[in-house]
Scaffold this motif. Structure first.
Motif, PDB file in Angstrom:
ATOM      1  N   GLN A  42     -36.786 -37.751   4.179  1.00 15.69           N
ATOM      2  CA  GLN A  42     -37.432 -36.691   3.442  1.00 15.69           C
ATOM      3  C   GLN A  42     -39.314 -36.823   3.167  1.00 15.69           C
ATOM      4  OE1 GLN A  42     -33.821 -37.477   0.729  1.00 15.69           O
ATOM      5  NE2 GLN A  42     -32.570 -36.165   1.553  1.00 15.69           N
ATOM      6  N   GLN A  43     -38.788 -37.703   2.778  1.00 12.77           N
ATOM      7  CA  GLN A  43     -39.953 -37.690   1.867  1.00 12.77           C
ATOM      8  C   GLN A  43     -41.131 -37.404   3.422  1.00 12.77           C
ATOM      9  OE1 GLN A  43     -41.531 -38.014  -0.793  1.00 12.77           O
ATOM     10  NE2 GLN A  43     -43.633 -37.504  -0.085  1.00 12.77           N
ATOM     11  N   GLU A  44     -41.222 -37.944   4.529  1.00 13.11           N
ATOM     12  CA  GLU A  44     -42.150 -37.344   5.865  1.00 13.11           C
ATOM     13  C   GLU A  44     -41.960 -35.828   5.954  1.00 13.11           C
ATOM     14  OE1 GLU A  44     -44.417 -39.349   6.929  1.00 13.11           O
ATOM     15  OE2 GLU A  44     -43.296 -41.233   5.463  1.00 13.11           O
ATOM     16  N   LEU A  45     -40.637 -35.265   5.957  1.00  7.48           N
ATOM     17  CA  LEU A  45     -40.584 -33.968   6.235  1.00  7.48           C
ATOM     18  C   LEU A  45     -41.144 -33.215   4.775  1.00  7.48           C
ATOM     19  CD1 LEU A  45     -36.929 -33.696   7.039  1.00  7.48           C
ATOM     20  CD2 LEU A  45     -38.805 -32.875   8.305  1.00  7.48           C
ATOM     21  N   LEU A  48     -44.910 -33.463   5.916  1.00  5.13           N
ATOM     22  CA  LEU A  48     -44.919 -33.013   6.532  1.00  5.13           C
ATOM     23  C   LEU A  48     -45.100 -31.088   6.537  1.00  5.13           C
ATOM     24  CD1 LEU A  48     -45.037 -31.329  10.024  1.00  5.13           C
ATOM     25  CD2 LEU A  48     -42.825 -31.647  10.418  1.00  5.13           C
ATOM     26  N   THR A  49     -44.372 -30.723   5.600  1.00  4.55           N
ATOM     27  CA  THR A  49     -44.236 -29.273   5.064  1.00  4.55           C
ATOM     28  C   THR A  49     -45.545 -28.904   4.183  1.00  4.55           C
ATOM     29  OG1 THR A  49     -41.801 -29.233   4.618  1.00  4.55           O
ATOM     30  CG2 THR A  49     -43.059 -27.846   3.487  1.00  4.55           C
ATOM     31  N   ASP A  50     -46.081 -29.938   3.702  1.00  2.00           N
ATOM     32  CA  ASP A  50     -47.832 -29.682   2.687  1.00  2.00           C
ATOM     33  C   ASP A  50     -48.328 -29.678   3.966  1.00  2.00           C
ATOM     34  OD1 ASP A  50     -45.997 -30.392   0.040  1.00  2.00           O
ATOM     35  OD2 ASP A  50     -46.317 -32.137   0.181  1.00  2.00           O
ATOM     36  N   SER A  51     -47.940 -29.846   4.977  1.00  2.00           N
ATOM     37  CA  SER A  51     -49.408 -30.274   5.517  1.00  2.00           C
ATOM     38  C   SER A  51     -49.363 -28.914   6.788  1.00  2.00           C
ATOM     39  CB  SER A  51     -49.638 -30.930   6.971  1.00  2.00           C
ATOM     40  OG  SER A  51     -49.034 -32.035   7.382  1.00  2.00           O
ATOM     41  N   PHE A  63     -53.686 -24.651   7.689  1.00  4.38           N
ATOM     42  CA  PHE A  63     -52.940 -25.658   8.653  1.00  4.38           C
ATOM     43  C   PHE A  63     -53.324 -27.176   8.733  1.00  4.38           C
ATOM     44  CE2 PHE A  63     -48.985 -24.729  11.437  1.00  4.38           C
ATOM     45  CZ  PHE A  63     -49.353 -26.126  11.838  1.00  4.38           C
ATOM     46  N   ASP A  64     -53.417 -28.329   8.867  1.00  3.42           N
ATOM     47  CA  ASP A  64     -53.629 -29.242   9.009  1.00  3.42           C
ATOM     48  C   ASP A  64     -52.926 -29.739  10.355  1.00  3.42           C
ATOM     49  OD1 ASP A  64     -54.791 -31.874   8.998  1.00  3.42           O
ATOM     50  OD2 ASP A  64     -54.705 -32.073   6.851  1.00  3.42           O
ATOM     51  N   HIS A  65     -53.154 -29.343  11.327  1.00  2.00           N
ATOM     52  CA  HIS A  65     -52.832 -29.655  12.364  1.00  2.00           C
ATOM     53  C   HIS A  65     -52.894 -31.226  13.017  1.00  2.00           C
ATOM     54  CE1 HIS A  65     -53.451 -24.962  13.295  1.00  2.00           C
ATOM     55  NE2 HIS A  65     -52.673 -25.368  14.245  1.00  2.00           N
ATOM     56  N   LYS A  69     -48.691 -33.285  13.309  1.00  2.00           N
ATOM     57  CA  LYS A  69     -49.162 -34.287  14.347  1.00  2.00           C
ATOM     58  C   LYS A  69     -47.945 -35.705  13.878  1.00  2.00           C
ATOM     59  CE  LYS A  69     -51.518 -31.526  17.536  1.00  2.00           C
ATOM     60  NZ  LYS A  69     -53.055 -31.907  18.211  1.00  2.00           N
ATOM     61  N   VAL A  70     -49.382 -36.823  12.810  1.00  2.00           N
ATOM     62  CA  VAL A  70     -48.515 -37.576  12.060  1.00  2.00           C
ATOM     63  C   VAL A  70     -47.541 -37.846  11.685  1.00  2.00           C
ATOM     64  CG1 VAL A  70     -49.936 -39.401  10.497  1.00  2.00           C
ATOM     65  CG2 VAL A  70     -51.288 -38.376  12.374  1.00  2.00           C
ATOM     66  N   GLU A  71     -47.465 -36.738  10.741  1.00  2.00           N
ATOM     67  CA  GLU A  71     -46.248 -36.552  10.247  1.00  2.00           C
ATOM     68  C   GLU A  71     -45.157 -36.865  10.903  1.00  2.00           C
ATOM     69  OE1 GLU A  71     -46.073 -38.232   7.221  1.00  2.00           O
ATOM     70  OE2 GLU A  71     -48.062 -36.972   6.785  1.00  2.00           O
ATOM     71  N   VAL A  72     -45.001 -35.607  11.846  1.00  2.89           N
ATOM     72  CA  VAL A  72     -43.871 -35.728  13.255  1.00  2.89           C
ATOM     73  C   VAL A  72     -43.697 -37.118  14.102  1.00  2.89           C
ATOM     74  CG1 VAL A  72     -43.478 -35.714  15.382  1.00  2.89           C
ATOM     75  CG2 VAL A  72     -43.942 -33.770  13.286  1.00  2.89           C
TER      76      VAL A  72
END
Length: 123
Positions: A42-45, A48-51, A63-65, A69-72
């Protein structure tokens, strides 16, 4: 060795290095680690949302592409650990994915107008 099996082995090695041994754990430990991994995901999601520039009122966002990718990949680390907590191997995940993908296609073919949880109990 296929790539998914290699990922599972690498994750088990990392977990062991961190001090997490998921083999032969009792239900209480299993519950603890399922919660740990789902909370971490959930935290990683959220990260990712903040990217992604999701704040429609803020014009400064970009958009921090690369970070997305790192968060995925971070999500994938925890997802593999979660699968391992449930006793799943890379082969188990692959077989379940194939079976569930078939169910999802069948649902689309039939119009998927009502929920039928029984259609994936065999997975």
């Amino acid at each position: 060795m296929d790539k998914l099996t290699q990922i599972f082995e690498m994750q088990e090695e990392l977990n062991s290095r961190i001090g997490v041994n998921l083999r032969d754990i009792d239900d209480d430990e299993k519950t603890k680690w399922i919660l740990n991994y789902t909370r971490a995901m959930q935290q990683e999601l959220a990260e990712l949302t903040d990217s992604v520039p999701w704040k429609w009122w803020a014009k400064y966002q970009e958009f921090d592409h690369q970070n997305a990718k790192v968060e995925v990949v971070d999500l994938f680390h925890f997802l593999v650990s979660l699968a391992q907590t449930l006793g799943m191997t890379a082969d188990d995940v692959f077989k379940a994915y194939i079976a569930k993908n078939k169910v999802n296609h069948e649902r689309q073919d039939s119009g998927y107008t009502e929920k039928n949880e029984a259609d994936s109990r065999h997975i």
